[in-house]
Design a protein around this motif. Sequence first.
Motif, PDB file in Angstrom:
ATOM      1  N   LEU A   1       8.637   5.162  -6.904  1.00 58.99           N
ATOM      2  CA  LEU A   1       7.432   4.391  -7.216  1.00 58.99           C
ATOM      3  C   LEU A   1       7.787   3.207  -8.118  1.00 58.99           C
ATOM      4  O   LEU A   1       7.418   2.056  -7.848  1.00 58.99           O
ATOM      5  N   GLY A   2       8.547   3.481  -9.180  1.00 58.96           N
ATOM      6  CA  GLY A   2       8.926   2.413 -10.096  1.00 58.96           C
ATOM      7  C   GLY A   2       9.800   1.364  -9.432  1.00 58.96           C
ATOM      8  O   GLY A   2       9.635   0.156  -9.644  1.00 58.96           O
ATOM      9  N   THR A   3      10.730   1.825  -8.598  1.00 62.89           N
ATOM     10  CA  THR A   3      11.618   0.893  -7.904  1.00 62.89           C
ATOM     11  C   THR A   3      10.825  -0.013  -6.968  1.00 62.89           C
ATOM     12  O   THR A   3      11.089  -1.216  -6.867  1.00 62.89           O
ATOM     13  N   ILE A   4       9.842   0.551  -6.276  1.00 64.17           N
ATOM     14  CA  ILE A   4       9.035  -0.269  -5.362  1.00 64.17           C
ATOM     15  C   ILE A   4       8.222  -1.302  -6.146  1.00 64.17           C
ATOM     16  O   ILE A   4       8.109  -2.459  -5.733  1.00 64.17           O
ATOM     17  N   LEU A   5       7.684  -0.904  -7.289  1.00 58.34           N
ATOM     18  CA  LEU A   5       6.946  -1.880  -8.110  1.00 58.34           C
ATOM     19  C   LEU A   5       7.872  -3.020  -8.546  1.00 58.34           C
ATOM     20  O   LEU A   5       7.509  -4.196  -8.500  1.00 58.34           O
ATOM     21  N   ARG A   6       9.065  -2.644  -8.955  1.00 56.46           N
ATOM     22  CA  ARG A   6      10.027  -3.648  -9.416  1.00 56.46           C
ATOM     23  C   ARG A   6      10.368  -4.614  -8.285  1.00 56.46           C
ATOM     24  O   ARG A   6      10.421  -5.839  -8.472  1.00 56.46           O
ATOM     25  N   CYS A   7      10.566  -4.051  -7.112  1.00 53.48           N
ATOM     26  CA  CYS A   7      10.905  -4.873  -5.961  1.00 53.48           C
ATOM     27  C   CYS A   7       9.721  -5.764  -5.565  1.00 53.48           C
ATOM     28  O   CYS A   7       9.896  -6.944  -5.239  1.00 53.48           O
ATOM     29  N   ALA A   8       8.512  -5.200  -5.602  1.00 50.68           N
ATOM     30  CA  ALA A   8       7.321  -5.978  -5.251  1.00 50.68           C
ATOM     31  C   ALA A   8       7.173  -7.167  -6.191  1.00 50.68           C
ATOM     32  O   ALA A   8       6.894  -8.298  -5.762  1.00 50.68           O
TER      33      ALA A   8
ATOM     34  N   LYS B   1      -4.866   8.223  -3.846  1.00 48.80           N
ATOM     35  CA  LYS B   1      -5.124   9.247  -4.854  1.00 48.80           C
ATOM     36  C   LYS B   1      -3.960  10.240  -4.960  1.00 48.80           C
ATOM     37  O   LYS B   1      -3.727  10.808  -6.012  1.00 48.80           O
ATOM     38  N   GLY B   2      -3.223  10.429  -3.879  1.00 50.17           N
ATOM     39  CA  GLY B   2      -2.162  11.433  -3.860  1.00 50.17           C
ATOM     40  C   GLY B   2      -0.829  10.957  -4.427  1.00 50.17           C
ATOM     41  O   GLY B   2       0.145  11.699  -4.417  1.00 50.17           O
TER      42      GLY B   2
ATOM     43  N   LEU C   1       0.853  -1.192   0.000  1.00 55.01           N
ATOM     44  CA  LEU C   1       0.000   0.000   0.000  1.00 55.01           C
ATOM     45  C   LEU C   1       0.887   1.239   0.000  1.00 55.01           C
ATOM     46  O   LEU C   1       1.762   1.377   0.861  1.00 55.01           O
ATOM     47  N   LEU C   2       0.667   2.112  -0.955  1.00 58.61           N
ATOM     48  CA  LEU C   2       1.529   3.300  -1.098  1.00 58.61           C
ATOM     49  C   LEU C   2       0.697   4.563  -0.909  1.00 58.61           C
ATOM     50  O   LEU C   2      -0.262   4.807  -1.639  1.00 58.61           O
ATOM     51  N   GLU C   3       1.091   5.353   0.077  1.00 57.56           N
ATOM     52  CA  GLU C   3       0.333   6.565   0.407  1.00 57.56           C
ATOM     53  C   GLU C   3       1.073   7.811  -0.067  1.00 57.56           C
ATOM     54  O   GLU C   3       2.134   8.150   0.447  1.00 57.56           O
ATOM     55  N   ASP C   4       0.509   8.461  -1.056  1.00 55.00           N
ATOM     56  CA  ASP C   4       0.994   9.766  -1.525  1.00 55.00           C
ATOM     57  C   ASP C   4       2.469   9.742  -1.915  1.00 55.00           C
ATOM     58  O   ASP C   4       3.192  10.718  -1.673  1.00 55.00           O
ATOM     59  N   LEU C   5       2.928   8.674  -2.525  1.00 55.35           N
ATOM     60  CA  LEU C   5       4.311   8.634  -3.008  1.00 55.35           C
ATOM     61  C   LEU C   5       4.457   9.557  -4.210  1.00 55.35           C
ATOM     62  O   LEU C   5       3.695   9.461  -5.168  1.00 55.35           O
ATOM     63  N   GLN C   6       5.456  10.422  -4.171  1.00 51.02           N
ATOM     64  CA  GLN C   6       5.558  11.476  -5.174  1.00 51.02           C
ATOM     65  C   GLN C   6       6.666  11.234  -6.182  1.00 51.02           C
ATOM     66  O   GLN C   6       6.588  11.699  -7.313  1.00 51.02           O
TER      67      GLN C   6
ATOM     68  N   ASN D   1       4.482   8.758   2.135  1.00 51.69           N
ATOM     69  CA  ASN D   1       5.068   9.877   1.411  1.00 51.69           C
ATOM     70  C   ASN D   1       6.517  10.120   1.834  1.00 51.69           C
ATOM     71  O   ASN D   1       6.877   9.959   2.997  1.00 51.69           O
ATOM     72  N   GLU D   2       7.347  10.533   0.855  1.00 44.75           N
ATOM     73  CA  GLU D   2       8.782  10.723   1.066  1.00 44.75           C
ATOM     74  C   GLU D   2       9.077  11.680   2.228  1.00 44.75           C
ATOM     75  O   GLU D   2      10.047  11.492   2.958  1.00 44.75           O
ATOM     76  N   GLY D   3       8.251  12.713   2.389  1.00 43.86           N
ATOM     77  CA  GLY D   3       8.525  13.655   3.465  1.00 43.86           C
ATOM     78  C   GLY D   3       7.751  13.336   4.740  1.00 43.86           C
ATOM     79  O   GLY D   3       8.308  13.280   5.831  1.00 43.86           O
ATOM     80  N   ALA D   4       6.461  13.090   4.567  1.00 43.05           N
ATOM     81  CA  ALA D   4       5.569  13.005   5.729  1.00 43.05           C
ATOM     82  C   ALA D   4       5.472  11.607   6.326  1.00 43.05           C
ATOM     83  O   ALA D   4       5.018  11.432   7.455  1.00 43.05           O
ATOM     84  N   GLY D   5       5.897  10.581   5.588  1.00 43.30           N
ATOM     85  CA  GLY D   5       5.719   9.219   6.081  1.00 43.30           C
ATOM     86  C   GLY D   5       4.259   8.794   6.011  1.00 43.30           C
ATOM     87  O   GLY D   5       3.446   9.422   5.318  1.00 43.30           O
TER      88      GLY D   5
END
Lengths: 266, 266
Positions: free
Chosen positions: B131-138, B150-151, B121-126, B216-220
Amino acid sequence: MPDFDRLKLLASAHNDTVKQLSRLIDSARERRRAGLMLLEGIHLIDAALAAGHKPQVVYVNPAAEHHLELRALLSRLDCPGYLVAEGALSRVTSLASAPEILAVVPRPEPNWTKAPECAVLLEDLQDPGNLGTILRCAAAAGAAAVYLSKGCADVFSPKVLRAGMGAHFALEIFEDADLAAVLDAFAGAKVVTALDGAVSLYTVDLTGPTAFVFGNEGAGVSPSLQALAPARVKIPMPGSAESLNVAMAATVCLFERVRQREAAAG
Amino acid sequence: MPDFDRLKLLASAHNDTVKQLSRLIDSARERRRAGLMLLEGIHLIDAALAAGHKPQVVYVNPAAEHHLELRALLSRLDCPGYLVAEGALSRVTSLASAPEILAVVPRPEPNWTKAPECAVLLEDLQDPGNLGTILRCAAAAGAAAVYLSKGCADVFSPKVLRAGMGAHFALEIFEDADLAAVLDAFAGAKVVTALDGAVSLYTVDLTGPTAFVFGNEGAGVSPSLQALAPARVKIPMPGSAESLNVAMAATVCLFERVRQREAAAG
């Protein structure tokens, strides 16, 4: 202590300075020749200062006049500083827009003779993002030393510094290293990953001194280096995707060592 | 079957086509409105074809006439194809230079109702690279489903597709997902990482169904999502560096599950 309000605007020497900065940004050869690196932005300069590195000179963006972190950073510096018009800075920087500050800093030299508990050997890594990410991961995982072959991208390039997020200053970095000699002399586990490796990473004892070798993005680790490791190690991948990139593989390996040591410590 | 030698050069419709392709490259809104994505280069189109996706139309670089892989790919396509002058293609592409081929492909829809064994589950990844790296790893780690709030940045943007290296087509991807509802309904381990987490990742049982939440990269990860997980989990970091970025953290988490399952299977 270049207090912001006493910084002088670069004027006459301006063009020559901008040209010199451009060369340091663009050219690995020029950075090596001059024995310098260029740090862009508050965060990197802060990390370098904390590790005892001393800028030769800083160039400050007048538009950052009211930036409190910048003022705090300036108060800790002990070198000449100049204001450079934002337009000129934005032509020099490798960033999308002009940073608050640029620092010209002597290229770090490894200053260290004891054998590291955990070493990372990088053979001909070309992608600056991968290189920086691996340094960041090595620093987070507590690896102490990174050895780079002559064929690696310049580890002190702006892109690698940016991706490293300050990790450069938490590590001993050995450039132009003879990886075969380092690996041969290393007393401990020697891990070379390969897609067709015979041994699962998760079965290798990594709790003691460990040297990890990661290879070029396309070619992988050369046969001559592979021959110096007792076994080719693979990261099991149950999914259907292609292999991880080298930075992700390094992350998995380095944190598997963290896990094993935590488990061993109880 | 657009045989290379029978491809027609786009002429009259040329400008409109180039404009449409530019919009699809540049605008997430336009990609969503049209229900399309643009695949650049042989490798991505190949991965999409292998997963059963069907391009609507392809645009081919005349300079790639003698590219054998391109010819093999074309022979497997069942859609109209046109030659577009390299100069026009290089103005359209998100790559540094014009690719051999571009394909306009309907945006994949998740087609799947069973609960996944492993969900991300990815929340507001910018950041598209993250994003692509996480998909590749998943995909490499065998996670089956990825849910994006949505964010998040557009998961079918050129940069995310490139960083994903084909992983998009090995996963069920749910966009605009209600992450709280997904996590609440998930039957299994729920892992939310936080720098100040109280529980070591390495002590959590990940051998059964597992949902990982990355923020999210900044907010977690937001407090409301954190509240739905039994505990905040941290990745132990013995080193002096700052935290890992979200893609590296995801890599550590997803492969810790791979390790535990391998150990459990003996």
